[in-house]
Scaffold this motif. Structure first.
Motif, short mmCIF file in Angstrom:
data_model
loop_
_atom_site.label_atom_id
_atom_site.label_comp_id
_atom_site.label_asym_id
_atom_site.label_seq_id
_atom_site.Cartn_x
_atom_site.Cartn_y
_atom_site.Cartn_z
N LEU A 130 -29.07 1.73 -35.10
CA LEU A 130 -29.29 3.17 -35.04
C LEU A 130 -28.13 3.95 -35.66
N CYS A 131 -26.91 3.50 -35.40
CA CYS A 131 -25.75 4.22 -35.94
C CYS A 131 -25.66 4.09 -37.45
N LEU A 132 -25.92 2.89 -37.99
CA LEU A 132 -25.88 2.75 -39.45
C LEU A 132 -26.97 3.60 -40.09
N ASP A 372 -38.63 4.68 -22.71
CA ASP A 372 -38.01 3.73 -23.61
C ASP A 372 -38.20 4.25 -25.04
N GLY A 373 -37.16 4.15 -25.85
CA GLY A 373 -37.24 4.67 -27.21
C GLY A 373 -38.34 4.04 -28.03
N ALA A 374 -38.50 2.72 -27.93
CA ALA A 374 -39.55 2.04 -28.69
C ALA A 374 -40.93 2.47 -28.21
N GLN A 375 -41.11 2.60 -26.88
CA GLN A 375 -42.39 3.02 -26.33
C GLN A 375 -42.73 4.46 -26.72
N GLU A 381 -33.41 2.44 -29.11
CA GLU A 381 -32.72 3.60 -28.54
C GLU A 381 -31.26 3.27 -28.30
N ILE A 382 -30.43 4.30 -28.30
CA ILE A 382 -29.01 4.10 -28.00
C ILE A 382 -28.74 4.35 -26.52
N GLY A 383 -29.71 4.91 -25.83
CA GLY A 383 -29.58 5.19 -24.41
C GLY A 383 -30.57 6.27 -24.02
N ILE A 384 -30.66 6.53 -22.72
CA ILE A 384 -31.55 7.59 -22.22
C ILE A 384 -30.67 8.65 -21.57
N SER A 385 -30.59 9.79 -22.21
CA SER A 385 -29.73 10.86 -21.72
C SER A 385 -30.34 11.53 -20.51
N THR A 386 -29.53 11.70 -19.46
CA THR A 386 -30.00 12.36 -18.24
C THR A 386 -29.39 13.75 -18.11
N GLN A 387 -28.75 14.23 -19.18
CA GLN A 387 -28.17 15.58 -19.13
C GLN A 387 -28.99 16.50 -20.02
N LYS A 388 -28.52 17.73 -20.20
CA LYS A 388 -29.32 18.72 -20.90
C LYS A 388 -28.69 19.21 -22.20
N LEU A 389 -27.40 18.99 -22.38
CA LEU A 389 -26.76 19.42 -23.62
C LEU A 389 -26.96 18.38 -24.71
N HIS A 390 -27.26 18.82 -25.88
CA HIS A 390 -27.46 18.05 -27.10
C HIS A 390 -28.74 17.24 -27.08
N ALA A 391 -28.92 16.32 -26.14
CA ALA A 391 -30.10 15.46 -26.15
C ALA A 391 -30.51 15.15 -24.72
#
Length: 415
Positions: A130-132, A372-375, A381-391
């Motif tokens: 994902l980063c590349l 899940d990012g694939a689903q 996916e790089i992770g599942i963000s549980t906050q509200k800023l940015h993502a």
């Protein structure tokens, strides 16, 4: 330990990524998928060393474990990322001002991303691909539990980068000790964002100690609420799938919240849970209903500590509530804002729940296992963000970019 030289090299290398073509990035990822397939025995051998140091009863054991099927799936996910459109250099908006200046808002990489993670060697593959693809360089800080696996994986990544004439310094794996974590959290001159992946304790530590901006991901304290209008057959399938499909992941069910009018149906809902050997901590009303039908060795009366716990095991709790309002209150008190679900047929109840619950993913009549990012059709996916800023929610390619304004003029000066 002084890791500033490592951080500096990654930061410098990140600037070279801006000039890579999409074709070259895709070829590099394609080569990595192929090299991964060819080196499955070597990866598994490294993983076995890590597994030998961990108790198989540890909830993290399943996350740490790699199998041929899992590695093949990882390689397939890398190829899925290849197929995705680049998130870079997209024109997000543009306009011309009255003075003739032309403004364009363009998507760009975040820069240098730091990942702090525990016993999850698959993360090493996922975040690199994902980063590349999104033009970001990467500082990896894995835990000691998975160090042999991570080292083997990063070795493959560096081989592929060198083969494609890309600076291998765009990826660095730090030592697995705490001193490296401490230095990473202070590296404000080199790292743009840090993403912790792991337990709530890890996430709290990173958030409380990092000078580098943090995106919180991971810990999932997940509830499913069975409303008085809920369909029992749907509830039984959804609860069983959410709890038992894979217990070590963050979208797994932790607590069934059940309306008191549905208690008589609880044995039907719990039948398959008992067959799958799920340990249940039930509050008093639920315990009284289940004690005659649920396996006695698996049923216990719940204490306060069993609510608001991410079990990461074949364990869950049950909370009885008298109303939708009580269910919402219980979820608000204990949720980690990851994934929450309702089983209901009443449209008004569905609307209230979907609008009221504060979480990254809120489900109606569906298993939370889909977070899940694939689903979601995002690739890895790089992770599942549980906050509200940015993502928020599954973070994939688009969420690994920011933007910049490009202003074109012709000798303009401001009055």
């Amino acid at each position: 330990m002084n890791l500033q030289d490592t951080f500096s090299k990654v930061n410098k290398a990140s600037r070279s990524l801006a000039l890579l073509t999409e074709d070259k990035i895709n070829k590099t990822l394609d080569d990595l998928a192929q090299l991964t397939w060819e080196n499955i025995p070597e990866i598994l051998a490294a993983n076995e060393k890590d597994l030998a140091r961990m108790d198989p009863e540890d909830p993290k054991y399943d996350r740490l474990k790699l199998t041929q099927a899992r590695i093949e799936a990882i390689a397939a996910d890398i190829l899925n990322v290849v197929k995705l459109p680049s998130p870079l250099n997209r024109t997000l908006s543009e306009k011309s001002l009255e003075n003739g200046l032309k403004l364009t808002k363009v998507s760009v990489p975040l820069g240098v991303i730091g990942i702090i993670y525990e016993a999850r060697p698959n993360v090493t593959f996922d975040v690199f691909s994902l980063c590349l693809k999104s033009g970001n360089s990467l500082v990896l800080k894995g835990g000691s539990d998975a160090h042999d696996s991570n080292t083997a994986i990063v070795k493959l990544i560096h081989q592929v980068l060198e083969k494609n004439e890309i600076d291998p310094n765009i990826v660095a794996l730090l030592p697995p000790d705490r001193e490296a974590t401490a230095e990473m959290l202070q590296a404000v001159d080199y790292i743009d964002i840090i993403i912790p992946r792991g337990s709530q304790g890890l996430i709290n530590f990173v958030r409380n100690n990092s000078k580098v901006p943090v995106i919180e991901t991971g810990a999932g304290i997940v509830h499913t609420y069975l409303d008085k209008s809920g369909d029992i057959e749907k509830a039984a399938k959804i609860v069983t799938n959410a709890k038992t499909r894979r217990v070590s992941v963050c979208n797994a069910l932790d607590c069934l919240v059940i309306h008191q009018d549905k208690l008589e149906d609880l044995p039907k809902i719990a039948k398959s849970l008992g067959e799958k050997q799920v340990k249940v901590f039930a509050d008093k009303p639920a315990y009284e209903v289940l004690k005659e039908s649920y396996p006695k060795a698996l049923l216990f009366e719940a204490e306060d500590e069993h609510f608001g716990t991410e079990f990461l095991a074949m364990t869950m709790s049950i909370k009885t509530v008298p109303s939708m309002e009580s269910a919402l209150e219980h979820i608000a008190k204990h949720s980690s804002k990851h994934s929450e679900a309702i089983v209901a047929e009443d449209q008004a109840a569905l609307d209230i729940f979907l609008k009221s619950v504060d979480a990254a993913a809120v489900y109606a009549n569906t298993s939370t296992a889909f977070t899940d990012g694939a689903q979601f059709g995002l690739g890895a996916e790089i992770g599942i963000s549980t906050q509200k800023l940015h993502a928020r929610g599954p973070m994939a390619l688009e969420e690994l970019t920011s933007y910049k304004w490009i202003i074109r003029g012709d000798g303009h000066i401001r009055d």
